[in-house]
Design a protein around this motif. Structure first.
Motif, PDB file in Angstrom:
ATOM      1  N   MET A   1       8.223 -23.597  -4.392  1.00 49.73           N
ATOM      2  CA  MET A   1       7.230 -22.566  -4.050  1.00 49.73           C
ATOM      3  C   MET A   1       7.932 -21.294  -3.589  1.00 49.73           C
ATOM      4  SD  MET A   1       4.360 -22.899  -1.139  1.00 49.73           S
ATOM      5  CE  MET A   1       4.171 -21.517  -0.052  1.00 49.73           C
ATOM      6  N   ASN A   2       7.538 -20.189  -4.168  1.00 48.00           N
ATOM      7  CA  ASN A   2       8.147 -18.929  -3.778  1.00 48.00           C
ATOM      8  C   ASN A   2       7.332 -18.312  -2.642  1.00 48.00           C
ATOM      9  OD1 ASN A   2       9.477 -16.608  -3.588  1.00 48.00           O
ATOM     10  ND2 ASN A   2       9.097 -15.896  -5.669  1.00 48.00           N
ATOM     11  N   ARG A   3       7.956 -18.263  -1.506  1.00 43.71           N
ATOM     12  CA  ARG A   3       7.178 -17.822  -0.350  1.00 43.71           C
ATOM     13  C   ARG A   3       7.143 -16.315  -0.200  1.00 43.71           C
ATOM     14  NH1 ARG A   3      10.307 -21.471   1.975  1.00 43.71           N
ATOM     15  NH2 ARG A   3       9.504 -23.578   2.090  1.00 43.71           N
ATOM     16  N   THR A   4       8.091 -15.637  -0.803  1.00 40.35           N
ATOM     17  CA  THR A   4       8.095 -14.197  -0.603  1.00 40.35           C
ATOM     18  C   THR A   4       7.190 -13.506  -1.609  1.00 40.35           C
ATOM     19  OG1 THR A   4       9.952 -14.003  -2.079  1.00 40.35           O
ATOM     20  CG2 THR A   4      10.460 -14.220   0.235  1.00 40.35           C
ATOM     21  N   ILE A   5       6.644 -12.425  -1.148  1.00 43.54           N
ATOM     22  CA  ILE A   5       5.885 -11.609  -2.094  1.00 43.54           C
ATOM     23  C   ILE A   5       6.891 -10.846  -2.925  1.00 43.54           C
ATOM     24  CG2 ILE A   5       4.418  -9.596  -2.333  1.00 43.54           C
ATOM     25  CD1 ILE A   5       2.915 -10.408  -0.024  1.00 43.54           C
ATOM     26  N   VAL A   6       6.863 -11.028  -4.207  1.00 45.66           N
ATOM     27  CA  VAL A   6       7.812 -10.311  -5.044  1.00 45.66           C
ATOM     28  C   VAL A   6       7.145  -9.029  -5.495  1.00 45.66           C
ATOM     29  CG1 VAL A   6       9.251 -10.428  -7.079  1.00 45.66           C
ATOM     30  CG2 VAL A   6       8.876 -12.462  -5.712  1.00 45.66           C
ATOM     31  N   ILE A   7       7.625  -7.944  -4.914  1.00 44.26           N
ATOM     32  CA  ILE A   7       6.971  -6.663  -5.140  1.00 44.26           C
ATOM     33  C   ILE A   7       7.039  -6.285  -6.621  1.00 44.26           C
ATOM     34  CG2 ILE A   7       6.974  -4.232  -4.466  1.00 44.26           C
ATOM     35  CD1 ILE A   7       6.375  -5.991  -2.135  1.00 44.26           C
ATOM     36  N   SER A   8       8.152  -6.670  -7.269  1.00 45.26           N
ATOM     37  CA  SER A   8       8.306  -6.260  -8.668  1.00 45.26           C
ATOM     38  C   SER A   8       7.173  -6.797  -9.529  1.00 45.26           C
ATOM     39  CB  SER A   8       9.648  -6.744  -9.193  1.00 45.26           C
ATOM     40  OG  SER A   8       9.689  -8.152  -9.115  1.00 45.26           O
ATOM     41  N   GLN A   9       6.637  -7.928  -9.156  1.00 48.79           N
ATOM     42  CA  GLN A   9       5.538  -8.461  -9.949  1.00 48.79           C
ATOM     43  C   GLN A   9       4.294  -7.595  -9.823  1.00 48.79           C
ATOM     44  OE1 GLN A   9       5.243 -12.426  -8.495  1.00 48.79           O
ATOM     45  NE2 GLN A   9       6.925 -13.159  -9.786  1.00 48.79           N
ATOM     46  N   ILE A  28      11.593  -1.929  -0.107  1.00 48.35           N
ATOM     47  CA  ILE A  28      10.166  -1.838   0.229  1.00 48.35           C
ATOM     48  C   ILE A  28       9.843  -2.734   1.418  1.00 48.35           C
ATOM     49  CG2 ILE A  28       7.864  -2.380  -0.592  1.00 48.35           C
ATOM     50  CD1 ILE A  28       8.846  -1.438  -3.372  1.00 48.35           C
ATOM     51  N   ILE A  29      10.379  -3.951   1.385  1.00 46.94           N
ATOM     52  CA  ILE A  29      10.081  -4.864   2.497  1.00 46.94           C
ATOM     53  C   ILE A  29      10.641  -4.319   3.804  1.00 46.94           C
ATOM     54  CG2 ILE A  29      10.585  -7.136   3.426  1.00 46.94           C
ATOM     55  CD1 ILE A  29      10.419  -8.170   0.543  1.00 46.94           C
ATOM     56  N   ALA A  30      11.881  -3.802   3.715  1.00 46.75           N
ATOM     57  CA  ALA A  30      12.481  -3.243   4.926  1.00 46.75           C
ATOM     58  C   ALA A  30      11.655  -2.066   5.436  1.00 46.75           C
ATOM     59  CB  ALA A  30      13.912  -2.794   4.651  1.00 46.75           C
ATOM     60  N   GLY A  31      11.194  -1.230   4.498  1.00 44.20           N
ATOM     61  CA  GLY A  31      10.377  -0.081   4.895  1.00 44.20           C
ATOM     62  C   GLY A  31       9.104  -0.527   5.592  1.00 44.20           C
ATOM     63  N   VAL A  32       8.429  -1.520   4.998  1.00 42.91           N
ATOM     64  CA  VAL A  32       7.186  -2.015   5.597  1.00 42.91           C
ATOM     65  C   VAL A  32       7.448  -2.549   6.992  1.00 42.91           C
ATOM     66  CG1 VAL A  32       5.471  -3.850   5.445  1.00 42.91           C
ATOM     67  CG2 VAL A  32       6.025  -2.508   3.425  1.00 42.91           C
ATOM     68  N   LEU A  33       8.532  -3.318   7.133  1.00 44.54           N
ATOM     69  CA  LEU A  33       8.826  -3.916   8.437  1.00 44.54           C
ATOM     70  C   LEU A  33       9.145  -2.837   9.472  1.00 44.54           C
ATOM     71  CD1 LEU A  33      10.922  -7.105   7.708  1.00 44.54           C
ATOM     72  CD2 LEU A  33       8.652  -6.950   8.716  1.00 44.54           C
ATOM     73  N   LEU A  34       9.932  -1.849   9.070  1.00 43.81           N
ATOM     74  CA  LEU A  34      10.338  -0.837  10.051  1.00 43.81           C
ATOM     75  C   LEU A  34       9.169   0.050  10.443  1.00 43.81           C
ATOM     76  CD1 LEU A  34      13.918   0.111   8.878  1.00 43.81           C
ATOM     77  CD2 LEU A  34      13.228  -1.233  10.850  1.00 43.81           C
ATOM     78  N   ILE A  35       8.363   0.455   9.441  1.00 44.06           N
ATOM     79  CA  ILE A  35       7.209   1.291   9.770  1.00 44.06           C
ATOM     80  C   ILE A  35       6.216   0.486  10.605  1.00 44.06           C
ATOM     81  CG2 ILE A  35       5.244   2.519   8.796  1.00 44.06           C
ATOM     82  CD1 ILE A  35       7.145   3.181   6.417  1.00 44.06           C
ATOM     83  N   GLY A  36       6.005  -0.762  10.178  1.00 44.44           N
ATOM     84  CA  GLY A  36       5.128  -1.637  10.957  1.00 44.44           C
ATOM     85  C   GLY A  36       5.650  -1.790  12.375  1.00 44.44           C
ATOM     86  N   GLY A  37       6.964  -1.927  12.495  1.00 48.92           N
ATOM     87  CA  GLY A  37       7.561  -2.066  13.823  1.00 48.92           C
ATOM     88  C   GLY A  37       7.315  -0.842  14.678  1.00 48.92           C
TER      89      GLY A  37
END
Lengths: 423, 376
Positions: A1-9, A28-37
């Motif tokens: 099972m792939n738990r991560t959201i694969v943005i490319s899809q 993208i994931i890093a950006g989301v995490l940092l902005i969310g943070g």
């Protein structure tokens, strides 16, 4: 099972080369995490100020934006425009790097935390170890700040913070170790998955509904571990009553004394983010993470996205609840003294954490082993899994309760003779 | 010292520091976190109070006494008025004395409530205990405002009485306050008295044995916390205090915790006094001021006969004394203030030695100083 959201899809860039897809994904994931943070941190400051104001018969910030919710943005602008003061005697480079060294590891912690059902940026097999290792790096930044500032208050604060971090990291990690034994793995992403089902028995009773409430906090091992972990998290995050590294009434602002403007803001962000990360970690490890009533039901109904959203809400609810608990504690109690802080870590928390690990081992033995060693002593082999959990819960509850009472009693025994003053 | 050479650390706490209660400096020598030596340094707020008074007429000094202990302007006024009245032999009507005692005891409650709050603040509680004290203080300040027109710098006392009688809305508001006070005392004590961290932080800290305390001529709650039942209201009653029933709470060990307990108990004793005053106040006669001095011009032109006088009152912080020498003119020849904060501060070094840095601010908080009074 792939738990991560694969943005490319989502973006449908199948023709792109593999490395580009991977790089984009991570960016993208890093950006989301940092902005969310960053947004989380601003909300945290606002919540803290409003909540404490409530407890103190005041209103708190209520002018900038609705109910003052934009106050942190105004404060941020103020921070940006402040002069950046570097003391003449300070070590310029150490002084400059310290806030970055303090913040970076905390941002790195956010990466391995499972934010919801299938929402984890990096699924490390050794997530617990990673968290323990990375969170300690932050202490180096504090020491750099204290040493590089060349200020006695900063130095005292840095010394205090290092002593405190070392003392409290040990029971913190040992408290996590109990859960690692229970789950049989160090992956943080797997931990919420193992906390499905109903309280205490989890998914062990056949036919029982999956309420998403099989949280470890409902087991004796998880309860004691969770309490120890939360207390240590208060110390790691330098929250009252363990905020002695920056005790404002004693050593002004501790290691932050000589910082102004954006560098000070970075320390501030680091501290609040660490608090939030530790709250999320507590929720993930002990409070079921993203598990909660409704998640499994939505997933079974084929509404994967809705289930993920609900699970994210559950996690944020728990994390914010824990953060608010920290705030309430801050408003309610004074700070411990250095020696009291140390003796609390070494005399109360460490023995209890060790006993808790032993309890966890016993739990695992009682529930999972079917060896003949138990045979004559305790006929666990013939019991159903849930019955074995019941036996294990009873045994570990007795051990943990006894140990807690014992530790409290020997440590709180009155001193030999009361002070007598001649009348 | 063993093979490991260790260095002592000099730390200047203050004059700009969050918990020195003003511009006050402590030169602390630390061995790690343990205090080896501590030297209090003050004088940053010196503003020539005594010299100014010697260059002004007697009544002109009255508003200056507000600025001595700016938390408790009423008791500072009282002490000064008492000294001038002794010097000039002025009679004070009964009602005026009652109003004066009423204001003094209200002052004591507001001072102790905030002093305990500030001390808990120094322990690291995030202002919550202080805000609880401040809430009651605001109500008392409302009363002061009704009577005198000012909340903190009251300037309410005059030679021979007080500047004006209590306004009609004063007593209803006062009764309302009195109804709420016992609940406040209970809540405040319940929250703070048995709090485990507060007990751990304050018991056994900053012990001042009774003979040492007496040797430093410490007064007020600090002395009573050390177990000496000395209170000017009982030792040398002034105004109507001789007629009032109240107890003098004392501590046993003389540590920070005892001082806090003494303050809790004193607030309840002040409440008792206020109840007695409230009962008798409507029957008092004589007006709010001696008719001979009711005119402000008379106050201004006061020429006490040549001589000297010393008067002291039990201010919330201790014995507040005023010494005056008159040469028969409209200005005092010599004016001297015995400020309790200043004298109570002197044993600070002795109390802090051997304790940790974190205890220093708590001990300082337990002495309850106001820099306006330390540096005059």
């Amino acid at each position: 099972m792939n738990r991560t959201i694969v943005i490319s899809q989502i973006l449908v860039i199948e023709q792109a080369p593999g490395w580009l897809v991977a790089a984009l994904n991570h960016a993208i994931i890093a950006g989301v995490l940092l902005i969310g943070g960053a947004i989380t941190m601003m909300l945290q400051v606002w919540v803290e100020r409003r909540l404490i104001a409530r407890m103190q018969d005041r209103l708190g910030p209520n002018r900038v934006g609705p109910e003052g919710i934009l106050q942190s943005i105004a404060d941020g602008i103020k921070m940006f425009t402040k002069e950046d003061i570097i003391p003449r005697a300070a070590d310029r480079w150490v002084h400059l790097l310290a806030p970055i060294v303090a913040l970076a590891p905390i941002a790195m912690m956010l990466a391995v935390l499972p934010w919801g059902r299938g929402l984890v940026a990096v699924d490390l097999e050794v997530g617990v170890l990673y968290i323990a290792a990375v969170s300690s790096i932050s202490g180096v930044g504090l020491m750099m700040a204290g040493w590089g500032s060349r200020n006695t208050f900063a130095l005292l604060g840095a010394m205090r913070s290092i002593a405190q971090l070392i003392a409290y990291e040990i029971p913190l990690i040992i408290a996590l170790l109990g859960i690692v034994l229970l789950t049989g793995g160090m992956s943080l992403a797997r931990m919420p998955e193992l906390q499905a089902g109903i309280p205490l028995f989890g998914s062990s009773i056949p036919g029982a509904p999956d309420l998403g409430l099989g949280w470890f906090i409902f087991t004796p091992v998880g309860l004691l571990g969770g309490i120890i972990f939360f207390i240590c998290a208060l110390a790691e995050g330098e929250r009252t009553p363990f905020d002695i590294p920056e005790a404002d009434s004693e050593i002004v602002a501790g290691y932050m004394t000589e910082y102004s403007g954006m560098k000070f803001a970075v320390f501030y962000i680091a501290q609040y983010l660490l608090n939030f990360a530790l709250a999320v970690l507590s929720a993930v490890v002990f409070l079921g993470g993203w598990q909660g009533p409704g998640v499994a039901w939505l997933a079974d109904a084929g509404l994967g996205a809705a289930a993920s959203l609900l699970s994210l809400l559950w996690l944020l609810l728990k994390a914010w609840g824990l953060f608010m608990l920290m705030v309430v504690i801050r408003a309610a109690v004074p700070r411990l003294r250095v020696d009291q802080l140390m003796s609390f870590a070494w005399k109360y928390l460490l023995p209890l954490a060790l006993v808790n690990v032993a309890s966890a081992a016993l739990w695992v033995g009682l529930t999972e082993w079917s060896s003949i060693e138990w045979g004559n002593l305790l006929p666990v082999d013939g019991l159903a899994p849930w019955q074995r959990i019941g036996v294990a819960a009873l045994v570990t509850a007795v051990i943990n309760l006894g140990a807690t009472r014992w530790v409290l009693r020997i440590n709180r025994a009155p001193a030999a003779a009361p002070v007598v003053v001649p009348a | 010292m063993s093979a490991h050479e260790s260095q002592l650390l000099q730390v200047n706490i203050g004059p700009q520091h969050p918990s020195t209660h003003g511009v006050f400096r402590m030169e602390v020598t630390l061995d790690g976190e343990t205090v080896v030596a501590l030297r209090p340094v003050f004088g940053y707020l010196h503003r020539n109070h005594e010299q100014l008074a010697e260059a002004s007429s007697y009544i002109q000094t009255m508003p200056y006494t507000d600025r001595l202990d700016y938390f408790n302007s009423m008791t500072s006024n009282y002490g000064y008025a008492l000294a001038v009245e002794r010097l000039a032999g002025i009679e004070v009507p009964q009602r005026a004395s009652y109003i004066r005692a009423l204001m003094s005891e209200l002052t004591r409650i507001l001072n102790h409530a905030t002093a305990i709050g500030f001390m808990i603040n120094d322990m690291g509680a995030w202002h919550t205990a202080l805000q609880f004290g401040m809430r009651e203080r605001e109500k008392i300040l409302d009363l002061f405002e009704m009577a005198s027109g000012a909340r903190m710098m009251c300037n309410y006392f005059r030679f021979g009485g007080v500047v004006r009688d209590l306004p009609p809305e004063f007593l209803p508001y006062f009764d309302q306050l009195m109804r709420g006070l016992p609940a406040f005392f209970d809540e405040f004590e319940q929250l703070l008295r048995d709090n485990e961290i507060i007990v751990a932080r304050s018991s056994g800290i900053g012990i001042l044995p009774r003979d040492v305390a007496a040797g430093y001529s410490v007064t007020g709650p600090v002395l009573r916390g050390s177990g000496v039942p000395y209170d000017i209201r009982r030792a040398e009653p002034y105004g109507i205090y001789g007629e009032l029933a109240f107890d003098i709470p004392v501590g046993s060990v003389g540590d920070v915790y005892d001082r806090t307990l003494v303050r809790f108990a004193e607030m309840r004793q002040s409440y008792r006094i206020l109840q007695q005053i409230r009962e008798r106040l409507p029957d008092t006669g004589g007006g709010h001021i001696n008719p001979a001095l009711a005119n402000f011009g008379k106050q201004k032109a006061l020429r006490p006969p040549a001589g000297e006088a010393y008067a002291r009152v039990e201010s919330p912080k201790g014995e507040l004394g005023f010494y005056l020498v008159s040469d028969g003119s409209t200005q005092p020849y010599r004016y001297k203030v015995r400020a309790p904060s200043f004298i109570n501060l002197t044993p600070l070094g002795a109390m802090c030695r051997g304790h940790l840095l974190a205890d220093v601010v708590v001990i300082l908080g337990s002495i309850d100083i106001v820099m306006g009074e330390v540096d005059r």
